[in-house]
Write a protein that holds these residues in place. Structure first.
Motif, PDB file in Angstrom:
ATOM      1  N   GLU A  29       0.725  -0.626   0.297  1.00 34.16           N
ATOM      2  CA  GLU A  29       0.246  -0.080  -0.154  1.00 34.16           C
ATOM      3  C   GLU A  29       1.144   1.109   0.126  1.00 34.16           C
ATOM      4  OE1 GLU A  29      -4.371   2.364   0.319  1.00 34.16           O
ATOM      5  OE2 GLU A  29      -2.955   0.028  -0.464  1.00 34.16           O
ATOM      6  N   GLU A  30       1.588   1.330   0.934  1.00 32.00           N
ATOM      7  CA  GLU A  30       2.807   2.239   0.413  1.00 32.00           C
ATOM      8  C   GLU A  30       3.373   3.066  -0.542  1.00 32.00           C
ATOM      9  OE1 GLU A  30       5.763   1.604   2.702  1.00 32.00           O
ATOM     10  OE2 GLU A  30       7.293   0.499   1.454  1.00 32.00           O
ATOM     11  N   SER A  33      -0.043   4.838  -1.563  1.00 31.70           N
ATOM     12  CA  SER A  33      -0.579   5.946  -1.250  1.00 31.70           C
ATOM     13  C   SER A  33       0.594   6.711  -0.561  1.00 31.70           C
ATOM     14  CB  SER A  33      -0.889   5.250   0.365  1.00 31.70           C
ATOM     15  OG  SER A  33       0.744   4.978   1.577  1.00 31.70           O
ATOM     16  N   VAL A  35       2.924   6.748   1.347  1.00 29.08           N
ATOM     17  CA  VAL A  35       3.089   6.923   3.191  1.00 29.08           C
ATOM     18  C   VAL A  35       4.448   5.639   3.689  1.00 29.08           C
ATOM     19  CG1 VAL A  35       2.197   6.803   6.120  1.00 29.08           C
ATOM     20  CG2 VAL A  35       1.023   8.134   3.376  1.00 29.08           C
ATOM     21  N   LYS A  36       5.624   6.041   4.530  1.00 28.73           N
ATOM     22  CA  LYS A  36       5.863   4.913   4.589  1.00 28.73           C
ATOM     23  C   LYS A  36       5.909   3.896   5.568  1.00 28.73           C
ATOM     24  CE  LYS A  36      10.621   3.019   4.468  1.00 28.73           C
ATOM     25  NZ  LYS A  36      10.540   2.814   2.953  1.00 28.73           N
ATOM     26  N   ARG A  37       5.994   2.761   5.254  1.00 30.20           N
ATOM     27  CA  ARG A  37       5.039   1.556   5.778  1.00 30.20           C
ATOM     28  C   ARG A  37       3.136   1.872   6.521  1.00 30.20           C
ATOM     29  NH1 ARG A  37      10.391   3.070   9.121  1.00 30.20           N
ATOM     30  NH2 ARG A  37      11.659   1.837   8.345  1.00 30.20           N
ATOM     31  N   ASP A  38       2.613   2.148   5.290  1.00 29.08           N
ATOM     32  CA  ASP A  38       1.208   2.167   5.627  1.00 29.08           C
ATOM     33  C   ASP A  38       0.792   1.082   6.104  1.00 29.08           C
ATOM     34  OD1 ASP A  38      -1.165   2.935   5.114  1.00 29.08           O
ATOM     35  OD2 ASP A  38      -1.337   3.958   3.345  1.00 29.08           O
ATOM     36  N   LYS A  39       0.263   1.279   7.252  1.00 23.79           N
ATOM     37  CA  LYS A  39      -0.804   0.379   7.873  1.00 23.79           C
ATOM     38  C   LYS A  39      -1.957   0.193   7.431  1.00 23.79           C
ATOM     39  CE  LYS A  39       2.561   0.652  11.941  1.00 23.79           C
ATOM     40  NZ  LYS A  39       2.589   0.711  13.161  1.00 23.79           N
ATOM     41  N   ASN A  40      -2.867   1.243   6.990  1.00 28.82           N
ATOM     42  CA  ASN A  40      -4.326   1.188   6.076  1.00 28.82           C
ATOM     43  C   ASN A  40      -4.242  -0.108   5.440  1.00 28.82           C
ATOM     44  OD1 ASN A  40      -4.673   3.322   8.437  1.00 28.82           O
ATOM     45  ND2 ASN A  40      -3.257   4.806   6.343  1.00 28.82           N
TER      46      ASN A  40
END
Length: 564
Positions: A29-30, A33, A35-40
């Motif tokens: 996902e990162e 997105s 966004v580094k290390r995206d957890k969503n």
């Protein structure tokens, strides 16, 4: 049959799409997105995989999630009041409450989504079995012993056993909170780095220390018993979610006060983490030996975040009786999406994959027309070149730092020649230049050498004729080449090897061949195409943005060159 695999474990959310057993697309996902290390939840990754596979979400027949919720359903949550406030939760409430009536640890949960256009089944796969399948089912082995180790899964932190194409037999399960991953992360945090993200910094620093000085002091924190272990939990608090640190006050009294980002590392810290690295190596190699005594299989597969440790990986075959090992390109949680999808295919639907991928180029393909469209939109001047490998090799030899954007993007955290920043490793100052003006990161961190597979044994001390297609292993350079390749030789004379084969990546192979003609070395400095804190680039737009934010000299996309 269209299978979607998902990782939503809280680290590196990702998606993988199988169509008739073949991996058609996979991405974290990162990457999308930014966004580094995206957890969503991987909404963007799912849509991306469907787009590049040419299907709609409605066509997905099966979803396998690499986290088994049934582990928590044997106890009631008593959430009726909460569910009545949000009536959408009633669907989960009925499942959870009814399953709590079943006193059965082997409970399996299946969900079904039915609409006018689709009928999709959702299954939940044990986290560590997903890790296992990510490695084993891409290894090409018919049978193997296995070790899985990470920070934590549903209620365990790893597995040991043996596997074939029809059966997974567990010999040992590491029980939470006894975790090799969290053991290593505690020392990562002690040095002022981020646990569950900066462990490779500790691995890099370990080469500066003497492991014997504090070996016994560190080793006493782990008690090994055949195929299992226990931590001395009086030193750790990673399992106490209401406390801020992975370590306890006793840990601090034993090993010193934790550092912050501005504190200077000393020789004490180097010697300490050298001992930590050596203890992890000895524990894992001990498990390998004990497992081999129990089941003398010549093949070994390993997975889980612990095996992102490429220094450890490079030593396993040398110090054990195994002849073959497979690790793969994404042993961390990002690979759970691939592993859960493959688990569903093989162990649930009893279908063998049609082919084994020797690569992880599972991202989208951007053609020259896509690249030109983005450049024209931004009014950026560019040149098209016929023999791009020859031209770029010359620019590298002229001391240019080149961003290399080609073909389908790599899955996972490591750039393998399609989303890479490249440099000539023979210049003494090249490592400092790339760290300081391009990657914006600590100067002690090394860069990987990409080496032609058919010439790697000339430069490296490689035991048992191994390969390292995914930069997953570290080996020592031969002494005569250490001073000649300063850009890719670490403090201890080692390098995190990427074996480059013409069968796997012909364009990158040809670039290194052209560079060899000019330099005499079939080796390039290769690091991921990003700057510190940014995910790897995915699209031409991402590449252009990164290019203009740092000191890269040339951006090469397809056969198009952009210069500053």
């Amino acid at each position: 049959m269209i299978i979607l695999g998902l990782n939503i474990s809280g680290f590196h959310s990702s998606a993988c799409l199988l169509i008739d057993g073949e991996i058609k697309a996979a991405i974290t996902e990162e990457r999308l997105s930014r966004v580094k290390r995206d957890k969503n939840f991987p909404h963007k990754a799912i849509k991306y995989c469907c787009k590049h596979a040419g299907i709609t979400v409605e066509e997905i027949t099966d979803i396998y999630v690499g986290w088994n919720s049934s582990k928590y359903m044997h106890k009631s949550d008593g959430t009726i009041d909460d569910a009545l406030k949000d009536r959408g939760k009633l669907a989960y409430l009925s499942l959870n409450e009814f399953s709590s009536l079943l006193d059965n640890d082997s409970l399996e949960i299946t969900q079904n989504i039915t609409s006018l256009n689709s009928n999709t089944n959702i299954y939940f796969v044990d986290h560590h079995k997903s890790h296992l399948c990510n490695s084993y089912l891409q290894s090409g082995f018919n049978t193997a012993n296995f070790i899985v180790a990470d920070g934590f899964g549903e209620n365990s932190t790893g597995l040991i056993g043996t596997v074939n194409d029809s059966t997974i037999e567990e010999y040992s399960q590491f029980r939470t909170p006894h975790s090799l991953g969290c053991f290593y992360s505690a020392f990562t945090e002690l040095l002022g780095f981020h646990p569950n993200g900066d462990e490779w910094k500790v691995m890099a620093l370990a080469s500066l220390g003497d492991p014997q000085i504090y070996y016994n002091k560190v080793k006493k924190l782990i008690k090994v018993n055949d195929l299992n272990f226990e931590l001395d939990l009086s030193y750790f608090e990673h399992y106490m979610f209401f406390t801020p640190n992975y370590f306890s006050p006793k840990f601090i009294r034993e090993f010193g006060a934790p550092l912050n980002k501005l504190d200077e590392l000393t020789q004490y810290h180097y010697d300490l983490v050298a001992a930590v690295q050596k203890v992890i190596e000895d524990v894992i190699i001990g498990f390998c030996d004990n497992l081999y005594k129990k089941t003398p299989n010549k093949n070994l597969v390993v997975s889980g975040g612990v095996f992102m440790n490429s220094v450890l990986n490079g030593k396993i075959l040398e110090h054990t009786d195994y002849e073959n090992i497979h690790i793969g390109g994404s042993p961390d949680d990002s690979g759970i999406s691939i592993g859960s999808a493959l688990y569903g295919l093989v162990y649930h639907k009893n279908i063998q994959p049609p082919n084994i991928a020797l690569h992880n180029y599972f991202g989208g393909l951007y053609l020259n027309q896509d690249i030109k469209l983005e450049l024209d939109k931004r009014k950026i001047k560019y040149s098209e070149v016929a023999n791009i490998e020859k031209v770029v090799a010359k620019k590298l030899r002229e001391k240019n730092i080149v961003a290399w954007f080609q073909g389908r993007s790599e899955f996972g955290q490591r750039a393998l020649g399609n989303r890479s920043i490249l440099a000539d490793p023979t210049f003494p100052d090249v490592k400092d230049k790339v760290n300081a003006s391009i990657k914006y990161r600590e100067g002690f961190r090394p860069f990987a050498p990409s080496v032609l597979k058919d010439k790697q044994e000339k430069y490296f001390k490689i035991p048992k004729n191994q390969d390292s297609f995914f930069m997953e292993k570290v080996f020592k350079f031969k002494d005569k080449y250490k001073d000649k390749l300063p850009g890719v030789v670490h403090f201890d004379g080692s390098g995190r090897l990427q074996s480059v084969s013409s069968d796997v990546n012909l364009k990158y192979y040809n670039l290194i061949k052209e560079f060899e003609k000019l330099s005499g070395f079939p080796i390039l400095l290769n690091t991921s195409f990003n700057i510190n804190g940014m995910p790897l680039v995915e699209t031409p737009g991402d590449a252009i943005d990164c290019f203009y934010k740092c000191g890269i000299d040339c951006l090469v996309m397809g056969n198009i060159i952009i210069e500053k």
